[in-house]
Design an enzyme around this catalytic site. Structure first.
Site, short mmCIF file in Angstrom:
data_model
loop_
_atom_site.label_atom_id
_atom_site.label_comp_id
_atom_site.label_asym_id
_atom_site.label_seq_id
_atom_site.Cartn_x
_atom_site.Cartn_y
_atom_site.Cartn_z
N PRO A 18 1.08 -1.35 0.10
CA PRO A 18 -0.05 0.02 0.08
C PRO A 18 1.02 1.36 -0.16
CG PRO A 18 -0.28 -1.12 1.95
CD PRO A 18 0.46 -1.92 1.14
N GLU B 65 1.06 -7.56 7.79
CA GLU B 65 1.34 -5.94 7.54
C GLU B 65 2.56 -5.91 6.83
OE1 GLU B 65 -1.44 -5.17 10.06
OE2 GLU B 65 -0.13 -3.62 9.56
N ASP C 130 -5.65 1.98 -25.90
CA ASP C 130 -6.11 2.18 -24.67
C ASP C 130 -6.15 3.49 -23.95
OD1 ASP C 130 -6.56 -0.50 -24.15
OD2 ASP C 130 -4.68 -0.95 -23.37
#
Ligand SMILES: CN1CCN(Cc2ccc(Cn3ccc4ccc(-c5n[nH]c(N)c5C#N)cc43)cc2)CC1
Length: 250
Positions: free
Chosen positions: A92, A119, A176
């Site tokens: 993250p 984690e 795209d």
């Protein structure tokens, strides 16, 4: 392209046996190998995690197990001339994974993914391999997953469709959204197929006109409108040089 994935949930990657990625594997365009991280543990419980130094919630994945697993995969060797793999660590707290990054990865002969759980992985693992490999810590978006496996699925599918021969129509990839070029930072507009009228909803006349230049103009207008409505942040990124008079009127 060779892809190695080390995970405590190798079964998470069953989706890579079907559809576009599955067909690319059958055709030998992609060689994806899965590895169970617990195979490199040495205790009866096959322990891969421990409590975090300095306290705090959750558990951290042990460096020893990851080190042995990564060393073993590297030792297997990659494609002829590939050298060492590019290591991709979903997290993250990583750099954004974008279409531009996907295009970079699509040019690599060997990728090694290390999706973690808990984690995350002890930071010394990235430190160790940065001295030997190219290591990318990447995030697929600003939300919180329970682990890195879903991110690997996203990255592998995004990269696979960029490989030559995977998507039948190479132009479709070139057009795209987000791909570098005229469509970069523009969202796709609406798409239609038969029937010409469905429950009283007609297909926009222009698309039935056969006038390719006008259709292309209409599609760009729709892309600009959609981008303006859904992702005004991308409008700010548009290169003013890439906008013509008509674009500015939309
Ligand atoms: C007290 N706080 C301290 C900070 N943590 C932060 C944190 C740490 C790990 C996890 C779970 N997880 C474990 C491995 C792993 C890999 C990728 C991703 C991931 N999530 N979102 C993306 N775009 C991802 C990608 N790509 C999540 C992962 C979740 C949240 C929370 C608790």
């Amino acid at each position: 392209m060779r892809i190695d994935i080390i995970s405590i949930f190798p079964e998470y990657f069953t989706p890579l046996e079907v559809s576009l990625v599955g067909k690319a594997r059958e055709r030998g365009i992609l060689d994806i190998r899965l590895h169970q991280l617990r195979d490199w543990t040495h205790d009866v419980h096959k322990t891969v995690d421990d409590t975090p130094y300095g306290g705090g919630p959750g558990m951290v994945m042990k460096p020893e197990v990851w080190g042995e697993a990564i060393d073993a995969v590297i030792a297997q060797g990659g494609p002829e001339g590939a050298g060492l793999p590019r290591m991709i660590v979903p997290t993250p707290s990583g750099r954004p994974f974008t279409q531009r990054v996907a295009l970079e990865y699509a040019r690599e002969p060997w990728l090694l993914f290390t999706p973690a759980r808990y984690e995350g992985i002890d930071a010394r693992v990235v430190d160790e391999y940065r001295s030997r490999l190219r290591v990318d810590e990447v995030s697929i978006g600003d939300y919180v997953l329970a682990g890195g496996e879903a991110a690997v699925l996203v990255i592998v599918e995004t990269v696979a469709r960029l490989l030559p021969g995977v998507i039948g129509n190479a132009q479709s990839v070139a057009d795209d959204s987000f791909a570098p070029g005229p469509m970069e930072n523009l969202l796709e507009g609406p798409v239609y197929t038969k029937p010409p009228v469905w429950r009283g909803h007609p297909v926009p006349e222009i698309l039935l006109s056969g006038h390719h230049a006008r259709i292309a103009r209409w599609r760009r207008d729709q892309a600009l409108r959609r981008t303006f409505e859904m992702r005004p942040d991308l409008i700010a990124r548009l290169d003013p040089e890439s906008l013509d008079e008509r674009d500015r009127e939309v």
